[in-house]
Design an enzyme around this catalytic site. Structure first.
Site, PDB file in Angstrom:
ATOM      1  N   ASN A  23     -84.200 -43.347   1.817  1.00 26.20           N
ATOM      2  CA  ASN A  23     -84.804 -42.764   2.839  1.00 26.20           C
ATOM      3  C   ASN A  23     -84.455 -41.419   3.182  1.00 26.20           C
ATOM      4  O   ASN A  23     -85.246 -41.073   4.355  1.00 26.20           O
ATOM      5  CB  ASN A  23     -84.679 -43.782   4.082  1.00 26.20           C
ATOM      6  CG  ASN A  23     -85.340 -45.113   3.823  1.00 26.20           C
ATOM      7  OD1 ASN A  23     -86.283 -45.133   2.570  1.00 26.20           O
ATOM      8  ND2 ASN A  23     -85.241 -46.233   4.660  1.00 26.20           N
ATOM      9  N   ARG A 121     -97.483 -51.199  10.677  1.00 28.53           N
ATOM     10  CA  ARG A 121     -97.252 -50.037  10.424  1.00 28.53           C
ATOM     11  C   ARG A 121     -98.246 -48.872  10.696  1.00 28.53           C
ATOM     12  O   ARG A 121     -98.341 -47.960   9.733  1.00 28.53           O
ATOM     13  CB  ARG A 121     -96.006 -49.798   9.172  1.00 28.53           C
ATOM     14  CG  ARG A 121     -95.099 -51.057   9.161  1.00 28.53           C
ATOM     15  CD  ARG A 121     -94.464 -50.746   7.729  1.00 28.53           C
ATOM     16  NE  ARG A 121     -93.527 -49.728   7.742  1.00 28.53           N
ATOM     17  CZ  ARG A 121     -92.655 -49.336   6.676  1.00 28.53           C
ATOM     18  NH1 ARG A 121     -92.961 -50.264   5.514  1.00 28.53           N
ATOM     19  NH2 ARG A 121     -91.976 -48.447   6.687  1.00 28.53           N
ATOM     20  N   VAL A 123     -99.555 -44.953  11.945  1.00 28.98           N
ATOM     21  CA  VAL A 123     -99.116 -43.739  11.923  1.00 28.98           C
ATOM     22  C   VAL A 123     -99.599 -43.128  12.984  1.00 28.98           C
ATOM     23  O   VAL A 123     -99.657 -41.838  12.869  1.00 28.98           O
ATOM     24  CB  VAL A 123     -99.373 -43.083  10.625  1.00 28.98           C
ATOM     25  CG1 VAL A 123     -98.306 -43.595   9.241  1.00 28.98           C
ATOM     26  CG2 VAL A 123    -100.989 -42.935  10.216  1.00 28.98           C
ATOM     27  N   ASP A 124     -99.867 -43.756  14.004  1.00 29.16           N
ATOM     28  CA  ASP A 124    -100.690 -43.073  15.182  1.00 29.16           C
ATOM     29  C   ASP A 124     -99.668 -42.132  15.984  1.00 29.16           C
ATOM     30  O   ASP A 124    -100.232 -40.810  16.537  1.00 29.16           O
ATOM     31  CB  ASP A 124    -101.121 -44.090  16.343  1.00 29.16           C
ATOM     32  CG  ASP A 124    -100.037 -44.886  16.794  1.00 29.16           C
ATOM     33  OD1 ASP A 124     -99.170 -45.647  15.830  1.00 29.16           O
ATOM     34  OD2 ASP A 124     -99.761 -45.160  17.848  1.00 29.16           O
ATOM     35  N   GLN A 125     -98.373 -42.205  15.938  1.00 30.13           N
ATOM     36  CA  GLN A 125     -97.590 -41.352  16.439  1.00 30.13           C
ATOM     37  C   GLN A 125     -97.318 -40.079  15.621  1.00 30.13           C
ATOM     38  O   GLN A 125     -96.973 -39.060  16.334  1.00 30.13           O
ATOM     39  CB  GLN A 125     -96.258 -41.789  16.606  1.00 30.13           C
ATOM     40  CG  GLN A 125     -96.122 -43.359  17.553  1.00 30.13           C
ATOM     41  CD  GLN A 125     -96.465 -42.946  18.954  1.00 30.13           C
ATOM     42  OE1 GLN A 125     -96.193 -42.051  19.693  1.00 30.13           O
ATOM     43  NE2 GLN A 125     -97.512 -43.540  19.367  1.00 30.13           N
ATOM     44  N   ASP A 304     -83.119 -52.819   8.195  1.00 26.10           N
ATOM     45  CA  ASP A 304     -83.272 -52.542   6.698  1.00 26.10           C
ATOM     46  C   ASP A 304     -81.894 -53.575   5.967  1.00 26.10           C
ATOM     47  O   ASP A 304     -81.545 -53.721   5.144  1.00 26.10           O
ATOM     48  CB  ASP A 304     -83.053 -51.221   6.107  1.00 26.10           C
ATOM     49  CG  ASP A 304     -84.410 -50.389   6.414  1.00 26.10           C
ATOM     50  OD1 ASP A 304     -85.265 -51.130   6.495  1.00 26.10           O
ATOM     51  OD2 ASP A 304     -84.217 -48.991   6.215  1.00 26.10           O
ATOM     52  N   ILE A 326     -87.738 -54.503  15.250  1.00 27.78           N
ATOM     53  CA  ILE A 326     -88.741 -53.194  14.649  1.00 27.78           C
ATOM     54  C   ILE A 326     -89.942 -53.834  14.146  1.00 27.78           C
ATOM     55  O   ILE A 326     -91.016 -53.047  14.247  1.00 27.78           O
ATOM     56  CB  ILE A 326     -87.422 -52.390  13.748  1.00 27.78           C
ATOM     57  CG1 ILE A 326     -86.366 -52.236  14.409  1.00 27.78           C
ATOM     58  CG2 ILE A 326     -88.218 -51.174  13.246  1.00 27.78           C
ATOM     59  CD1 ILE A 326     -86.240 -51.337  15.512  1.00 27.78           C
ATOM     60  N   ARG A 396     -87.930 -50.470  -6.279  1.00 29.13           N
ATOM     61  CA  ARG A 396     -88.380 -49.116  -5.439  1.00 29.13           C
ATOM     62  C   ARG A 396     -87.201 -48.706  -4.638  1.00 29.13           C
ATOM     63  O   ARG A 396     -87.287 -47.481  -4.654  1.00 29.13           O
ATOM     64  CB  ARG A 396     -89.597 -49.900  -4.371  1.00 29.13           C
ATOM     65  CG  ARG A 396     -90.726 -50.269  -4.955  1.00 29.13           C
ATOM     66  CD  ARG A 396     -91.603 -50.597  -4.042  1.00 29.13           C
ATOM     67  NE  ARG A 396     -91.644 -49.597  -2.854  1.00 29.13           N
ATOM     68  CZ  ARG A 396     -92.560 -49.720  -1.917  1.00 29.13           C
ATOM     69  NH1 ARG A 396     -93.004 -50.618  -1.549  1.00 29.13           N
ATOM     70  NH2 ARG A 396     -92.417 -48.654  -0.889  1.00 29.13           N
TER      71      ARG A 396
HETATM   72  N1  EPU Z   1     -94.819 -47.272  14.599  1.00 26.68           N
HETATM   73  C1  EPU Z   1     -95.856 -47.112  15.305  1.00 26.68           C
HETATM   74  N2  EPU Z   1     -96.638 -46.027  15.337  1.00 26.68           N
HETATM   75  C2  EPU Z   1     -96.415 -44.970  14.477  1.00 26.68           C
HETATM   76  C3  EPU Z   1     -94.937 -45.116  13.730  1.00 26.68           C
HETATM   77  C4  EPU Z   1     -94.230 -46.464  13.916  1.00 26.68           C
HETATM   78  O1  EPU Z   1     -96.361 -47.919  15.748  1.00 26.68           O
HETATM   79  O2  EPU Z   1     -96.866 -43.882  14.171  1.00 26.68           O
HETATM   80  C5  EPU Z   1     -94.040 -48.537  14.694  1.00 26.68           C
HETATM   81  C6  EPU Z   1     -93.790 -49.146  13.448  1.00 26.68           C
HETATM   82  O3  EPU Z   1     -94.798 -49.982  12.948  1.00 26.68           O
HETATM   83  C7  EPU Z   1     -92.593 -50.000  13.491  1.00 26.68           C
HETATM   84  C8  EPU Z   1     -91.668 -49.017  14.414  1.00 26.68           C
HETATM   85  O4  EPU Z   1     -92.554 -48.215  14.942  1.00 26.68           O
HETATM   86  O5  EPU Z   1     -92.729 -51.145  14.178  1.00 26.68           O
HETATM   87  C9  EPU Z   1     -90.746 -48.135  13.714  1.00 26.68           C
HETATM   88  O6  EPU Z   1     -91.314 -47.667  12.684  1.00 26.68           O
HETATM   89  P1  EPU Z   1     -90.610 -46.501  11.665  1.00 26.68           P
HETATM   90  O7  EPU Z   1     -91.743 -45.633  11.688  1.00 26.68           O
HETATM   91  O8  EPU Z   1     -89.306 -45.938  12.323  1.00 26.68           O
HETATM   92  O9  EPU Z   1     -90.499 -46.849  10.272  1.00 26.68           O
HETATM   93  P2  EPU Z   1     -90.837 -45.923   9.115  1.00 26.68           P
HETATM   94  O10 EPU Z   1     -90.443 -44.484   9.339  1.00 26.68           O
HETATM   95  O11 EPU Z   1     -92.352 -46.139   8.690  1.00 26.68           O
HETATM   96  C10 EPU Z   1     -88.480 -46.045   7.997  1.00 26.68           C
HETATM   97  C11 EPU Z   1     -87.938 -46.657   6.718  1.00 26.68           C
HETATM   98  C12 EPU Z   1     -87.850 -47.819   6.531  1.00 26.68           C
HETATM   99  C13 EPU Z   1     -87.158 -48.617   7.831  1.00 26.68           C
HETATM  100  C14 EPU Z   1     -87.907 -47.899   9.200  1.00 26.68           C
HETATM  101  C15 EPU Z   1     -86.775 -48.511  10.303  1.00 26.68           C
HETATM  102  C16 EPU Z   1     -88.371 -44.747   5.178  1.00 26.68           C
HETATM  103  C17 EPU Z   1     -89.218 -44.170   4.314  1.00 26.68           C
HETATM  104  N3  EPU Z   1     -88.483 -45.747   5.713  1.00 26.68           N
HETATM  105  O12 EPU Z   1     -89.796 -46.260   8.004  1.00 26.68           O
HETATM  106  O13 EPU Z   1     -87.206 -48.254   5.503  1.00 26.68           O
HETATM  107  O14 EPU Z   1     -87.130 -50.021   7.907  1.00 26.68           O
HETATM  108  O15 EPU Z   1     -87.917 -46.383   9.174  1.00 26.68           O
HETATM  109  O16 EPU Z   1     -85.786 -48.080  10.488  1.00 26.68           O
HETATM  110  O17 EPU Z   1     -87.687 -43.938   5.919  1.00 26.68           O
HETATM  111  C18 EPU Z   1     -86.898 -49.787   3.676  1.00 26.68           C
HETATM  112  O18 EPU Z   1     -86.359 -48.842   3.322  1.00 26.68           O
HETATM  113  O19 EPU Z   1     -86.711 -50.833   3.211  1.00 26.68           O
HETATM  114  C19 EPU Z   1     -87.701 -49.571   4.636  1.00 26.68           C
HETATM  115  C20 EPU Z   1     -88.691 -50.276   5.046  1.00 26.68           C
END
Ligand code: EPU
Length: 416
Positions: A23, A121, A123-125, A304, A326, A396
């Site tokens: 990550n 998940r 990506v609105d933010q 994780d 989360i 992965r």
């Molecule tokens: N969320 C939103 N909108 C957004 C972004 C996030 O609603 O625009 C929500 C997500 O749906 C979730 C929460 O916010 O409920 C946190 O999500 P986050 O964006 O932090 O997750 P991510 O960036 O997609 C990364 C890691 C994940 C890890 C999470 C939480 C990477 C590539 N992936 O995901 O890793 O679980 O942060 O720490 O960095 C893994 O390695 O197995 C994995 C899933």
């Protein structure tokens, strides 16, 4: 599809070298798009997700030179500003090209990632933040179309803490005009690792490691050298494995200053640890104690690691309670662990684990990356043979996990 065959009941003894963090590597590789200079990376883990992001980056025109764990990127001749659905759908982290492409080239077309097994998940933010920086963004036919002649600094407060959201906006802000403030920023060590690389590339960032990142945009970034931070999740996964099977292992190439509460929880489990700066010796000779926890953002308990600790809890001497805050659907391993004889009951986002004397091998299915790792741990603790199907999930995010574990005494083979 490959399967893993594991005969349980073997103690682990020996040394395991921890790889670079998935990550951290994924956003860091995308940062190669921000400059025409050479970005020379070392300690890049050998993972399927890394291959996927390199494929995506190569098709934008980024030059990729790879020699095992060393990867050099050059973005002097970018020809495509698009991330197609075929690649994005297999790996959500592909969204990380959006910020860099838009910031440097004023345009990007990136497929929406869609849902995945552990939750919706969105990506609105990411989009909200880029819009605040002046980008015009439309969504059509499953694609994000983003345009901005020049991004402008802004104060961005995300609705929740998001790891890749923070990384995307941070990368975009490095080349924006003026000052950007990211409030409620993710503090994960992987975000910090990316920020450190960006600073080495000439970015001006303050507040690294805190939840308030202040970025003064610069006209351009230059090449840099960087070693990807060690994978704290991989390391903690091996520590859970020894907690479940018993044994005596030494982890090398780790970074013990970036562990969250996982190390404290492992001590609660009963794991005896000698913690150096980049090594951990871990010994376990008893049945694990149960540990209860709630997942939260860094430095809280990482989502994780939730599944791997649950595997340890299944055979603990007493009940435990695990709450996932989360992701809304990150308990898929529960049914599979129950097939191995575990006694886990779920109520919404909480799992109650009874703690049984023994697990017994069975055929199970991996459903996502960390669920797969938890099944490997449960299988190593179980009596008899377990067959884990769909282990491509494991590839992965873990660098040859079965090779590393069999070297320290696990009876684990890959069946093609
Ligand atoms: N969320 C939103 N909108 C957004 C972004 C996030 O609603 O625009 C929500 C997500 O749906 C979730 C929460 O916010 O409920 C946190 O999500 P986050 O964006 O932090 O997750 P991510 O960036 O997609 C990364 C890691 C994940 C890890 C999470 C939480 C990477 C590539 N992936 O995901 O890793 O679980 O942060 O720490 O960095 C893994 O390695 O197995 C994995 C899933």
């Amino acid at each position: 599809m490959d399967k893993l065959q594991i005969v349980g009941g073997k103690r682990l003894n020996g040394e395991i070298a921890v790889s670079g963090a998935k990550n951290a590597a994924l956003p860091i590789l995308c940062a190669g798009l921000l400059t025409s200079g050479d970005v020379e990376l070392s300690n890049v883990p050998r993972l399927h997700d890394v291959k996927t992001i390199l494929k995506l980056l190569a098709q934008t025109g980024l030059t990729v030179t790879q020699d095992d764990e060393n990867v050099t990127l050059n973005g002097a001749n970018i020809t495509s500003l698009e991330a197609p659905y075929e690649l994005v759908k297999t790996m959500r982290a592909s969204i990380l090209v959006l910020g860099p492409l838009l910031a440097r080239f004023g345009e990007a077309k990136v497929s929406l990632p869609g849902g995945c097994a552990i939750g919706s998940r969105p990506v609105d933010q990411h989009i909200k933040g880029l819009r605040a920086m002046g980008a015009e963004i439309t969504i059509e036919g499953g694609y994000i179309y983003a345009k901005a002649k020049k991004l402008k600094g802004a104060r961005i407060l995300t609705d929740m803490i998001t790891v890749t959201g923070t990384e995307n906006l941070l990368m975009a802000a490095t080349l924006a005009e003026g000052e950007t403030i990211l409030e409620n920023a993710a503090r994960e060590p992987e975000v910090t690792d990316l920020a450190n690389l960006l600073v080495a590339m000439g970015a001006r960032i303050e507040g690294i490691g805190t939840d308030r990142l202040v970025i003064q945009g610069v006209a351009e970034l230059h090449g840099a050298k960087h070693a990807v931070i060690s994978d704290r999740i991989e390391a903690a996964t091996f520590l859970c494995a020894v907690a479940a099977t018993g044994g005596d292992i030494v982890l090398t190439n780790t970074r013990t200053d970036i562990f969250d509460v996982a190390l404290d929880k492992l001590r609660e489990v009963g794991l005896q640890m000698d913690v150096g700066t980049d090594t951990i010796r871990a010994r376990m000779d008893s049945r694990p104690h149960p540990v209860s926890f709630r997942t939260t953002e860094y430095p809280g308990f990482p989502t994780d690691m939730q599944a791997q600790f649950m595997a340890v809890n299944t055979i603990a001497a007493g009940p435990s309670r695990v709450t996932e805050t989360i992701f809304e659907n990150r308990f898929m391993h529960v049914q599979e662990m129950n097939r191995l004889g575990a006694a886990i009951f779920t109520e919404g986002n909480t799992a109650l684990i009874k703690g049984v004397e023994r697990l017994v091998g069975a055929e199970v299915m991996a459903t996502d990356l960390r669920a797969s790792a938890s099944l490997v741990i449960a299988a190593m603790a179980a009596e008899g043979t377990t067959l884990i199907d769909r282990i491509y999930h494991l590839d992965r995010g873990y660098d040859r996990m079965e090779v590393k574990l069999s070297r320290v005494g696990a009876d684990i083979v890959r069946i093609k």
